[in-house]
Design a protein around this motif. Structure first.
Motif, short mmCIF file in Angstrom:
data_model
loop_
_atom_site.label_atom_id
_atom_site.label_comp_id
_atom_site.label_asym_id
_atom_site.label_seq_id
_atom_site.Cartn_x
_atom_site.Cartn_y
_atom_site.Cartn_z
N ALA A 254 0.82 -1.21 0.00
CA ALA A 254 0.00 0.00 0.00
C ALA A 254 0.85 1.26 0.00
O ALA A 254 0.46 2.28 -0.56
N MET A 255 2.04 1.21 0.61
CA MET A 255 2.92 2.38 0.63
C MET A 255 3.42 2.71 -0.77
O MET A 255 3.51 3.88 -1.15
N LEU A 256 3.73 1.69 -1.54
CA LEU A 256 4.17 1.92 -2.91
C LEU A 256 3.03 2.48 -3.76
O LEU A 256 3.23 3.41 -4.55
N VAL A 257 1.84 1.95 -3.58
CA VAL A 257 0.69 2.43 -4.35
C VAL A 257 0.42 3.90 -4.04
O VAL A 257 0.13 4.69 -4.94
N ALA A 258 0.53 4.28 -2.78
CA ALA A 258 0.32 5.68 -2.40
C ALA A 258 1.35 6.58 -3.09
O ALA A 258 1.02 7.68 -3.54
N ALA A 259 2.59 6.11 -3.18
CA ALA A 259 3.63 6.90 -3.85
C ALA A 259 3.36 7.00 -5.35
O ALA A 259 3.54 8.06 -5.96
N LEU A 260 2.92 5.91 -5.96
CA LEU A 260 2.66 5.92 -7.40
C LEU A 260 1.47 6.80 -7.75
O LEU A 260 1.42 7.36 -8.86
N ASP A 286 8.77 7.62 -12.17
CA ASP A 286 8.61 8.28 -13.46
C ASP A 286 8.04 7.35 -14.52
O ASP A 286 7.50 7.82 -15.53
N ASP A 287 8.16 6.06 -14.33
CA ASP A 287 7.60 5.09 -15.28
C ASP A 287 6.71 4.14 -14.48
O ASP A 287 7.10 3.02 -14.15
N THR A 291 6.72 -0.12 -13.35
CA THR A 291 6.64 -0.53 -11.95
C THR A 291 5.49 -1.50 -11.74
O THR A 291 5.64 -2.52 -11.05
N LEU A 292 4.35 -1.23 -12.36
CA LEU A 292 3.21 -2.14 -12.22
C LEU A 292 3.51 -3.49 -12.88
O LEU A 292 3.13 -4.54 -12.35
N ARG A 293 4.19 -3.45 -14.02
CA ARG A 293 4.56 -4.72 -14.67
C ARG A 293 5.50 -5.52 -13.78
O ARG A 293 5.38 -6.76 -13.67
N ALA A 294 6.45 -4.86 -13.14
CA ALA A 294 7.39 -5.55 -12.26
C ALA A 294 6.66 -6.18 -11.08
O ALA A 294 6.98 -7.29 -10.66
N LEU A 295 5.67 -5.47 -10.56
CA LEU A 295 4.90 -6.03 -9.45
C LEU A 295 4.17 -7.30 -9.89
O LEU A 295 4.14 -8.30 -9.17
N ARG A 302 -2.43 -9.49 -9.06
CA ARG A 302 -2.92 -9.33 -10.42
C ARG A 302 -3.16 -7.85 -10.67
O ARG A 302 -3.73 -7.16 -9.83
N ILE A 303 -2.72 -7.38 -11.84
CA ILE A 303 -2.93 -5.99 -12.24
C ILE A 303 -4.06 -5.97 -13.26
O ILE A 303 -3.91 -6.50 -14.36
#
Length: 316
Positions: A254-260, A286-287, A291-295, A302-303
């Motif tokens: 959730a911390m990463l999502v908040a930053a994105l 910036d990309d 980042t979502l693909r890497a996750l 699942r994205i």
């Protein structure tokens, strides 16, 4: 001018409205907006509230009266002019002017310096100090012979405060203030707290109650509404955002999502189970697509991308 807290649902409705009127939205984005409205009763209520607030403007448009506020211009100067038009016209209606003023404050359109989604900006202060504004940040400046004051409405700044012994640099935030001379630090203000990470030199942090704490290089302090300043060792990655990066060490996804979210337009959601997944690594702000693909490749998630402007992260 003091910052006004805008209900997050209304803030998102404003964001959707600005985007949908930008000329960039297609059928998929309008469908995503409809999904957002139906996803939560609070979303629908916020959308209706904004629609009512903009009612006077819509009526003028139907009557053939041109208004710059009915479409968001691409330039910041144009957006400010449009906002002023909206405030002036909406003030005649019932509460629309106040809602417009709140939206203006929330998005920094009336601030002395501000940034939008995925935008970082460095600015020189009148005394020679510098500020680097992170995405979705707004500040006001007050500089004269007796004061050097930066008011951080919301967002995050990297401050390089030149030394002037008789006139310290003051950074005011919703949860307290920081006094600095010859120091380098990051100030981050959100709706819950203000965090100060000192990268060089020393600062004095004061919370709303008046309690103070001396914070030296290598430490950070948290200012909250109902507590004294809390000083602890800093993690060492508080300024990575200045390079377009965010680092996590066994912390909730959730911390990463908040930053994105500050670097990505539209809706980026995460379900409660996925939000608790612990992750470590350095990720690109910036990309956000990469980042979502890497996750998706490295984490049990699942994205789901309805459109670029509506993305959901769920546990696999």
């Amino acid at each position: 001018m003091a910052s006004l807290n805008l209900d997050p649902h209304v803030a998102k409705a404003v964001e959707w409205t600005v985007f949908l009127r930008s000329g960039e939205a297609g059928p998929a984005e309008w469908a995503a907006y409809a999904d957002w409205r139906s996803d939560d009763p609070g979303h629908e209520a916020a959308a209706q509230k904004l629609t009512r607030a903009l009612g006077p403007l819509e009526q003028l448009r139907r009557q053939g009266v041109p208004s710059a506020a009915l479409k968001a211009p691409s330039s910041r100067a144009g957006r400010r002019a449009a906002l002023r038009s909206m405030l002036a016209i909406s003030a005649v209606g019932t509460g629309a002017g106040f809602l417009g003023w709140q939206a203006a404050s929330e998005y920094g359109l009336l601030a002395d310096r501000s940034t939008g989604i995925a935008e970082r900006k460095e600015t020189s202060l009148p005394d020679g100090s510098t500020l680097l504004l992170d995405a979705r940040t707004a500040v006001d400046l007050a500089f004269d012979q007796t004061q050097r004051t930066v008011t951080l409405r919301h967002g995050r700044v990297l401050v390089e405060a030149l030394a002037q012994p008789d006139r310290p640099l003051l950074v005011r935030t919703p949860f307290g203030q920081v006094r600095a001379n010859g120091a380098r630090f990051v100030a981050h203000a959100d709706t819950q707290q203000t965090q100060i990470a000192v990268l060089g030199g020393n600062v004095t942090a004061t919370c709303l109650s008046g309690d103070r704490a001396q914070v030296s290089e290598g430490s950070r302090v948290c200012l909250q509404a109902n507590s004294s300043p809390i000083v602890e060792s800093r993690r060492g990655n508080e300024a990575l955002w200045a390079q377009g990066l965010v680092a996590l060490d066994n912390e909730p996804l959730a911390m990463l999502v908040a930053a994105l979210q500050t670097y990505r337009p539209g809706v980026l959601r995460i379900d409660p189970k996925a939000a608790q997944i612990r992750i470590s690594g350095v990720f690109s702000l910036d990309d956000t697509d990469s980042t979502l693909r890497a996750l998706a490749q490295t984490q049990p998630v699942r994205i789901i991308e309805r459109t670029r402007y509506w993305v959901t992260i769920s546990a696999a």
